[in-house]
Every structure is written in C-alpha cells, then in structure tokens.
Design a protein around this motif. Structure first.
Motif, PDB file in Angstrom:
ATOM      1  N   GLN A  78       2.517  -4.004  -4.398  1.00  0.00           N
ATOM      2  CA  GLN A  78       3.149  -2.690  -4.521  1.00  0.00           C
ATOM      3  C   GLN A  78       3.265  -2.016  -3.152  1.00  0.00           C
ATOM      4  O   GLN A  78       2.290  -1.954  -2.399  1.00  0.00           O
ATOM      5  CB  GLN A  78       2.340  -1.794  -5.451  1.00  0.00           C
ATOM      6  N   VAL A  79       4.444  -1.509  -2.879  1.00  0.00           N
ATOM      7  CA  VAL A  79       4.687  -0.693  -1.695  1.00  0.00           C
ATOM      8  C   VAL A  79       5.169   0.671  -2.170  1.00  0.00           C
ATOM      9  O   VAL A  79       6.147   0.757  -2.911  1.00  0.00           O
ATOM     10  CB  VAL A  79       5.735  -1.333  -0.770  1.00  0.00           C
ATOM     11  N   THR A  80       4.474   1.713  -1.764  1.00  0.00           N
ATOM     12  CA  THR A  80       4.838   3.069  -2.142  1.00  0.00           C
ATOM     13  C   THR A  80       5.014   3.899  -0.882  1.00  0.00           C
ATOM     14  O   THR A  80       4.107   3.955  -0.041  1.00  0.00           O
ATOM     15  CB  THR A  80       3.773   3.708  -3.028  1.00  0.00           C
ATOM     16  N   VAL A  81       6.184   4.506  -0.746  1.00  0.00           N
ATOM     17  CA  VAL A  81       6.492   5.322   0.423  1.00  0.00           C
ATOM     18  C   VAL A  81       6.613   6.771  -0.023  1.00  0.00           C
ATOM     19  O   VAL A  81       7.462   7.101  -0.856  1.00  0.00           O
ATOM     20  CB  VAL A  81       7.785   4.859   1.102  1.00  0.00           C
ATOM     21  N   SER A  82       5.771   7.617   0.512  1.00  0.00           N
ATOM     22  CA  SER A  82       5.791   9.024   0.137  1.00  0.00           C
ATOM     23  C   SER A  82       6.660   9.816   1.108  1.00  0.00           C
ATOM     24  O   SER A  82       6.738   9.502   2.299  1.00  0.00           O
ATOM     25  CB  SER A  82       4.375   9.589   0.134  1.00  0.00           C
ATOM     26  N   SER A  83       7.285  10.861   0.570  1.00  0.00           N
ATOM     27  CA  SER A  83       8.189  11.678   1.407  1.00  0.00           C
ATOM     28  C   SER A  83       7.440  12.809   2.081  1.00  0.00           C
ATOM     29  O   SER A  83       6.289  13.084   1.797  1.00  0.00           O
ATOM     30  CB  SER A  83       9.311  12.235   0.549  1.00  0.00           C
TER      31      SER A  83
ATOM     32  N   ASN B 143      11.313   4.380   3.990  1.00  0.00           N
ATOM     33  CA  ASN B 143      11.716   5.597   3.305  1.00  0.00           C
ATOM     34  C   ASN B 143      11.390   5.463   1.816  1.00  0.00           C
ATOM     35  O   ASN B 143      11.115   4.354   1.340  1.00  0.00           O
ATOM     36  CB  ASN B 143      13.191   5.901   3.555  1.00  0.00           C
ATOM     37  N   PRO B 144      11.390   6.563   1.080  1.00  0.00           N
ATOM     38  CA  PRO B 144      10.991   6.506  -0.344  1.00  0.00           C
ATOM     39  C   PRO B 144      11.814   5.514  -1.163  1.00  0.00           C
ATOM     40  O   PRO B 144      11.299   4.987  -2.165  1.00  0.00           O
ATOM     41  CB  PRO B 144      11.207   7.942  -0.811  1.00  0.00           C
ATOM     42  N   GLU B 145      13.045   5.250  -0.745  1.00  0.00           N
ATOM     43  CA  GLU B 145      13.883   4.282  -1.479  1.00  0.00           C
ATOM     44  C   GLU B 145      13.368   2.851  -1.346  1.00  0.00           C
ATOM     45  O   GLU B 145      13.819   1.963  -2.066  1.00  0.00           O
ATOM     46  CB  GLU B 145      15.327   4.361  -1.000  1.00  0.00           C
ATOM     47  N   ASP B 146      12.447   2.627  -0.439  1.00  0.00           N
ATOM     48  CA  ASP B 146      11.846   1.298  -0.283  1.00  0.00           C
ATOM     49  C   ASP B 146      10.683   1.082  -1.246  1.00  0.00           C
ATOM     50  O   ASP B 146      10.124  -0.028  -1.296  1.00  0.00           O
ATOM     51  CB  ASP B 146      11.351   1.100   1.149  1.00  0.00           C
TER      52      ASP B 146
ATOM     53  N   GLY C 186       0.807  -1.197   0.000  1.00  0.00           N
ATOM     54  CA  GLY C 186       0.000   0.000   0.000  1.00  0.00           C
ATOM     55  C   GLY C 186       0.839   1.244   0.000  1.00  0.00           C
ATOM     56  O   GLY C 186       2.046   1.202  -0.252  1.00  0.00           O
ATOM     57  N   LEU C 187       0.186   2.367   0.291  1.00  0.00           N
ATOM     58  CA  LEU C 187       0.835   3.671   0.349  1.00  0.00           C
ATOM     59  C   LEU C 187       1.046   4.057   1.810  1.00  0.00           C
ATOM     60  O   LEU C 187       0.104   4.002   2.611  1.00  0.00           O
ATOM     61  CB  LEU C 187      -0.025   4.706  -0.355  1.00  0.00           C
ATOM     62  N   VAL C 188       2.243   4.464   2.136  1.00  0.00           N
ATOM     63  CA  VAL C 188       2.567   4.847   3.508  1.00  0.00           C
ATOM     64  C   VAL C 188       3.524   6.034   3.476  1.00  0.00           C
ATOM     65  O   VAL C 188       4.306   6.188   2.526  1.00  0.00           O
ATOM     66  CB  VAL C 188       3.182   3.651   4.279  1.00  0.00           C
ATOM     67  N   GLN C 189       3.460   6.858   4.485  1.00  0.00           N
ATOM     68  CA  GLN C 189       4.375   7.989   4.583  1.00  0.00           C
ATOM     69  C   GLN C 189       5.733   7.533   5.089  1.00  0.00           C
ATOM     70  O   GLN C 189       5.847   6.517   5.794  1.00  0.00           O
ATOM     71  CB  GLN C 189       3.805   9.056   5.506  1.00  0.00           C
ATOM     72  N   ALA C 190       6.741   8.303   4.737  1.00  0.00           N
ATOM     73  CA  ALA C 190       8.083   8.018   5.224  1.00  0.00           C
ATOM     74  C   ALA C 190       8.084   7.935   6.748  1.00  0.00           C
ATOM     75  O   ALA C 190       7.437   8.752   7.424  1.00  0.00           O
ATOM     76  CB  ALA C 190       9.048   9.091   4.754  1.00  0.00           C
ATOM     77  N   GLY C 191       8.791   6.950   7.270  1.00  0.00           N
ATOM     78  CA  GLY C 191       8.819   6.706   8.701  1.00  0.00           C
ATOM     79  C   GLY C 191       7.764   5.729   9.179  1.00  0.00           C
ATOM     80  O   GLY C 191       7.805   5.287  10.332  1.00  0.00           O
TER      81      GLY C 191
END
Length: 121
Positions: free
Chosen positions: A116-121, A87-90, A10-15
């Motif tokens: 899909q894993v999406t990490v937003s900054s 982090n976004p690099e993940d 899913g979508l998750v924020q950095a950290g």
C-alpha cells in the motif's frame, strides 16, 4: 512459477518520495521482464512501469513519466520502483509482476500480493 514479495510502501506527504522493492524467486530472474502495476480503491488495476530482462528497455505510464523510475538488480533478484514528487492520485496498492518472457510485450503471469502506498495532501 515465480514468487514475488513487495516491500517499501507506506504513508508519505505530497511531494515526497518512496522506493518500492520486489524480491523474486523460483525462476532465473534475469530471464524475464518485470512490471509494476497499481490499483486504487474502486478502480481497475493499471500499468505503471515495466523493464526488460536485461534492464535496457523501460516503459512508463504517462501519468508517472518523469517522476517514477524502474530499475532492477539481477544479482539480487530484485526490481525497484523509485517514486518521486508523489501526489494523492498516486495512492494505491502497488503490485509487481513477472513477465512470461524477457520482453514485457508478452504479458505477465505471476503477481505479488501488493504493498500500500498512501499519499496525503
């Protein structure tokens, strides 16, 4: 042949954190190692973590060591990847894979379709 189905992306924020799951069927789950890999856009698939059939032996890529934890529940035919401090690099598609034997060193011969894993900054 082993059938693998990943979930939990899913979508998750950095950290933030996510836990991926991979359900397996088709061969005795406790007889083979399991691994997690990932592929970011425009990049080759890379190793993330692996676990032996018994769950005793685990290995991690340097980039995730200390943040990700692989585990398995042989009673539920499921392997997990707990991802913390993302982090976004993940950001990538994460795949689970079934090993040829109980030991990860002998490679993998079945793959899931990915989550899909999406990490937003």
């Amino acid at each position: 042949q082993v059938q693998l189905v990943e979930s939990g992306g899913g979508l998750v924020q950095a950290g933030g954190s996510l836990r991926l799951s991979c359900a397996a069927s088709g061969r005795t789950f406790s007889s083979y190692a399991m691994g997690w890999f990932r592929q970011a856009p425009g990049q080759e698939r890379e190793f993330v973590a692996e676990i032996s059939a018994s769950g005793v032996s685990k290995n991690y890529a340097d980039s995730v060591k200390g943040r990700f934890t692989i585990s398995r529940d042989n009673a539920k035919n499921t392997v997990y990847l707990q991802m913390n401090s993302l982090n976004p690099e993940d950001t990538a598609v994460y795949y689970c894979a079934a090993g040829r034997t109980a030991i990860p060193a002998y490679g993998y011969d079945s793959w899931g379709q990915g989550t899909q894993v999406t990490v937003s900054s």
